[in-house]
Design a protein around this motif. Structure first.
Motif, PDB file in Angstrom:
ATOM      1  N   ASN A 239      59.788  68.966  95.547  1.00  0.00           N
ATOM      2  CA  ASN A 239      58.562  69.750  95.679  1.00  0.00           C
ATOM      3  C   ASN A 239      57.563  69.159  96.665  1.00  0.00           C
ATOM      4  O   ASN A 239      56.824  69.906  97.308  1.00  0.00           O
ATOM      5  CB  ASN A 239      57.909  69.945  94.310  1.00  0.00           C
ATOM      6  CG  ASN A 239      58.341  71.242  93.648  1.00  0.00           C
ATOM      7  OD1 ASN A 239      57.884  72.317  94.010  1.00  0.00           O
ATOM      8  ND2 ASN A 239      59.246  71.146  92.683  1.00  0.00           N
ATOM      9  N   ILE A 240      57.521  67.842  96.798  1.00  0.00           N
ATOM     10  CA  ILE A 240      56.571  67.263  97.766  1.00  0.00           C
ATOM     11  C   ILE A 240      57.154  67.219  99.175  1.00  0.00           C
ATOM     12  O   ILE A 240      56.439  66.935 100.135  1.00  0.00           O
ATOM     13  CB  ILE A 240      56.113  65.853  97.356  1.00  0.00           C
ATOM     14  CG1 ILE A 240      57.269  64.853  97.432  1.00  0.00           C
ATOM     15  CG2 ILE A 240      55.473  65.868  95.984  1.00  0.00           C
ATOM     16  CD1 ILE A 240      56.821  63.399  97.324  1.00  0.00           C
ATOM     17  N   ALA A 241      58.453  67.539  99.289  1.00  0.00           N
ATOM     18  CA  ALA A 241      59.111  67.476 100.596  1.00  0.00           C
ATOM     19  C   ALA A 241      58.745  68.666 101.476  1.00  0.00           C
ATOM     20  O   ALA A 241      58.726  69.807 101.021  1.00  0.00           O
ATOM     21  CB  ALA A 241      60.626  67.421 100.419  1.00  0.00           C
ATOM     22  N   ASP A 242      58.457  68.383 102.735  1.00  0.00           N
ATOM     23  CA  ASP A 242      58.324  69.448 103.729  1.00  0.00           C
ATOM     24  C   ASP A 242      59.696  69.893 104.194  1.00  0.00           C
ATOM     25  O   ASP A 242      59.875  71.022 104.664  1.00  0.00           O
ATOM     26  CB  ASP A 242      57.515  68.947 104.934  1.00  0.00           C
ATOM     27  CG  ASP A 242      56.077  68.656 104.570  1.00  0.00           C
ATOM     28  OD1 ASP A 242      55.317  69.617 104.372  1.00  0.00           O
ATOM     29  OD2 ASP A 242      55.708  67.469 104.463  1.00  0.00           O
ATOM     30  N   LEU A 243      60.665  68.972 104.034  1.00  0.00           N
ATOM     31  CA  LEU A 243      62.028  69.259 104.469  1.00  0.00           C
ATOM     32  C   LEU A 243      63.017  68.443 103.644  1.00  0.00           C
ATOM     33  O   LEU A 243      62.808  67.247 103.426  1.00  0.00           O
ATOM     34  CB  LEU A 243      62.192  68.903 105.951  1.00  0.00           C
ATOM     35  CG  LEU A 243      63.579  69.126 106.573  1.00  0.00           C
ATOM     36  CD1 LEU A 243      63.889  70.622 106.673  1.00  0.00           C
ATOM     37  CD2 LEU A 243      63.665  68.483 107.960  1.00  0.00           C
ATOM     38  N   PRO A 266      62.567  73.831 102.349  1.00  0.00           N
ATOM     39  CA  PRO A 266      63.371  74.055 103.552  1.00  0.00           C
ATOM     40  C   PRO A 266      64.495  73.028 103.636  1.00  0.00           C
ATOM     41  O   PRO A 266      64.303  71.855 103.294  1.00  0.00           O
ATOM     42  CB  PRO A 266      62.366  73.869 104.686  1.00  0.00           C
ATOM     43  CG  PRO A 266      61.045  74.198 104.061  1.00  0.00           C
ATOM     44  CD  PRO A 266      61.143  73.683 102.659  1.00  0.00           C
ATOM     45  N   VAL A 267      65.669  73.457 104.096  1.00  0.00           N
ATOM     46  CA  VAL A 267      66.852  72.598 104.083  1.00  0.00           C
ATOM     47  C   VAL A 267      67.449  72.448 105.483  1.00  0.00           C
ATOM     48  O   VAL A 267      67.580  73.429 106.222  1.00  0.00           O
ATOM     49  CB  VAL A 267      67.920  73.163 103.117  1.00  0.00           C
ATOM     50  CG1 VAL A 267      69.236  72.398 103.243  1.00  0.00           C
ATOM     51  CG2 VAL A 267      67.409  73.110 101.672  1.00  0.00           C
ATOM     52  N   ASN A 304      55.357  78.070 110.711  1.00  0.00           N
ATOM     53  CA  ASN A 304      55.919  79.393 110.435  1.00  0.00           C
ATOM     54  C   ASN A 304      57.424  79.315 110.180  1.00  0.00           C
ATOM     55  O   ASN A 304      57.958  79.997 109.296  1.00  0.00           O
ATOM     56  CB  ASN A 304      55.640  80.348 111.597  1.00  0.00           C
ATOM     57  CG  ASN A 304      54.172  80.726 111.686  1.00  0.00           C
ATOM     58  OD1 ASN A 304      53.441  80.663 110.696  1.00  0.00           O
ATOM     59  ND2 ASN A 304      53.726  81.105 112.872  1.00  0.00           N
ATOM     60  N   LYS A 305      58.098  78.476 110.959  1.00  0.00           N
ATOM     61  CA  LYS A 305      59.548  78.331 110.776  1.00  0.00           C
ATOM     62  C   LYS A 305      59.859  77.667 109.437  1.00  0.00           C
ATOM     63  O   LYS A 305      60.821  78.037 108.758  1.00  0.00           O
ATOM     64  CB  LYS A 305      60.146  77.512 111.926  1.00  0.00           C
ATOM     65  CG  LYS A 305      61.664  77.515 111.948  1.00  0.00           C
ATOM     66  CD  LYS A 305      62.223  76.915 113.222  1.00  0.00           C
ATOM     67  CE  LYS A 305      63.746  77.001 113.241  1.00  0.00           C
ATOM     68  NZ  LYS A 305      64.329  76.458 114.502  1.00  0.00           N
ATOM     69  N   LEU A 306      59.032  76.714 109.050  1.00  0.00           N
ATOM     70  CA  LEU A 306      59.217  76.070 107.751  1.00  0.00           C
ATOM     71  C   LEU A 306      59.031  77.066 106.603  1.00  0.00           C
ATOM     72  O   LEU A 306      59.783  77.057 105.625  1.00  0.00           O
ATOM     73  CB  LEU A 306      58.233  74.901 107.584  1.00  0.00           C
ATOM     74  CG  LEU A 306      58.600  73.578 108.257  1.00  0.00           C
ATOM     75  CD1 LEU A 306      57.446  72.587 108.122  1.00  0.00           C
ATOM     76  CD2 LEU A 306      59.872  72.993 107.663  1.00  0.00           C
ATOM     77  N   GLU A 307      58.029  77.937 106.742  1.00  0.00           N
ATOM     78  CA  GLU A 307      57.795  78.948 105.706  1.00  0.00           C
ATOM     79  C   GLU A 307      58.968  79.910 105.608  1.00  0.00           C
ATOM     80  O   GLU A 307      59.371  80.306 104.512  1.00  0.00           O
ATOM     81  CB  GLU A 307      56.503  79.707 106.012  1.00  0.00           C
ATOM     82  CG  GLU A 307      55.241  78.894 105.804  1.00  0.00           C
ATOM     83  CD  GLU A 307      54.186  79.700 105.033  1.00  0.00           C
ATOM     84  OE1 GLU A 307      54.279  80.930 105.028  1.00  0.00           O
ATOM     85  OE2 GLU A 307      53.300  79.055 104.442  1.00  0.00           O
ATOM     86  N   ALA A 308      59.534  80.279 106.749  1.00  0.00           N
ATOM     87  CA  ALA A 308      60.684  81.186 106.761  1.00  0.00           C
ATOM     88  C   ALA A 308      61.894  80.515 106.108  1.00  0.00           C
ATOM     89  O   ALA A 308      62.658  81.158 105.373  1.00  0.00           O
ATOM     90  CB  ALA A 308      61.018  81.593 108.195  1.00  0.00           C
TER      91      ALA A 308
END
Length: 340
Positions: A239-243, A266-267, A304-308
């Motif tokens: 949950n704390i990961a951005d990626l 995001p993976v 935006n790409k991370l949200e997608a």
């Protein structure tokens, strides 16, 4: 009521995906089918179905006993997939690899978590008609997205800033997991925080142990090794990961990817054949270190790409959810009982 005896020691060693998959299955069956299935654990005696989750020698001998019912083998690995995980003497390795296949051949039916295993098992002499592919799954009650406020609180408690870009990897510290590439990536991106949650589940027989142990004891300043942690802590890291990043060179069907999906993280993954068959389109792929480094830098600067990607993770998690797989397992056990 169908009697199913589960034989397993998968939960004895912490930090294994096999253990997580086993616990998820037991929990799901007891929750969804309390009146249809009588689930017993490591019992001796008569059973309509005996489901072997691990390949213990005592379990192998039990296959020669009567009243075991239909023998189901759960295949989480093949001999070739163990390369880069364990360092064994050549003779021991040869004997163990022969034993693995001998164990699988004692089964009446095989369940694989990886569809690419099917043609490989056929080459070992196991009929395709005796193999069923059923993917792993995770419970959305254990792995789910937290609010931004809760994520910020967890970051603060763990010593990270709200605006830190955090990359998380999980799993055993092994050569095949790409941990050395993960560390190299941390060195190349000093403005990013990296966390690898996992440890040496098999101790000194882990392949590359000396080099990996040196890294774990002396990591770059922005790389953190919290060791083997409980599932409720792993949940926080997702949950704390951005990626979520798994740079493995060889994989089975990692529970960690499904857990990250379920948390909406995001993976990014090395573009392995396994992933191409089951989850292509839901993650950012790379083939080598330079591509991995370039993709990370792009994602870090592209909200935006991370949200997608987060949306894609949640979409993928629907297919690999407990609810979807429950009906598949029900149909499988019922059909196998009729074969017995």
């Amino acid at each position: 009521m169908l009697n199913i005896n589960m034989l397993s020691t998968a939960d004895k060693v912490k930090g294994q995906g096999v253990g997580s998959a086993y616990l998820e299955l037991i929990s799901m069956l007891k929750k969804h089918f309390p009146n249809e299935f009588n689930i017993e654990i490591n019992k001796h005696g008569k059973s309509q179905i005996t489901h072997y989750h691990t390949i213990n020698l005592s379990y192998y001998f039990s296959t020669f006993l009567s009243k075991r019912g239909r023998k189901i083998g759960y295949v989480h690995f093949l001999p070739e997939t163990l390369e880069g995980s364990l360092k064994l003497p050549k003779l021991v390795k040869w004997i163990f690899y022969k034993y693995v296949i001998a164990f699988y051949k004692r089964m009446d039916h095989i369940v694989v978590v990886n569809p690419t295993f099917i043609p490989k098992l056929e080459k070992y002499g196991i009929s395709k008609n005796d193999i069923t592919y059923i993917p792993n799954f995770v419970s959305k009650k254990e792995f789910y997205p937290l609010s931004d406020e809760k994520k910020a609180d967890i970051r603060k408690n763990m010593g990270f800033n709200r605006d830190d870009f955090i990359v998380v990897g999980t799993g055993q510290v092994q050569t095949r997991k790409g941990v050395l590439d993960f560390a190299k990536l941390a060195q190349s991106n000093p403005d990013v925080q990296f966390i690898w949650a996992g440890g040496f589940s098999f101790g000194k027989i882990t392949d590359g142990y000396k080099q990996l142990k040196l890294l774990v004891d002396n990591p770059p300043k922005n790389l953190h090794f919290p060791g083997i942690v409980d599932r409720n802590v792993i949940f926080k890291y997702y949950n704390i990961a951005d990626l979520f990043l798994l740079p493995s060179y060889n994989e089975l069907f990692p529970m960690s990817v499904l857990e990250a999906f379920s948390c909406g993280t995001p993976v990014m993954l090395r573009h392995l054949d396994l992933y191409k068959k089951i989850i292509e389109g839901y993650y950012v792929p790379f083939d080598n270190f330079d591509e991995m480094d370039a993709q990370l830098k792009e994602l870090k600067n592209n909200h935006n790409k991370l949200e997608a990607l987060s949306d894609k993770s949640l979409k993928a998690s629907e297919y690999y959810s407990e609810e979807h797989l429950a009906s598949i397992w029900y149909d499988f056990y019922i059909s196998q009982a009729k074969e017995g």
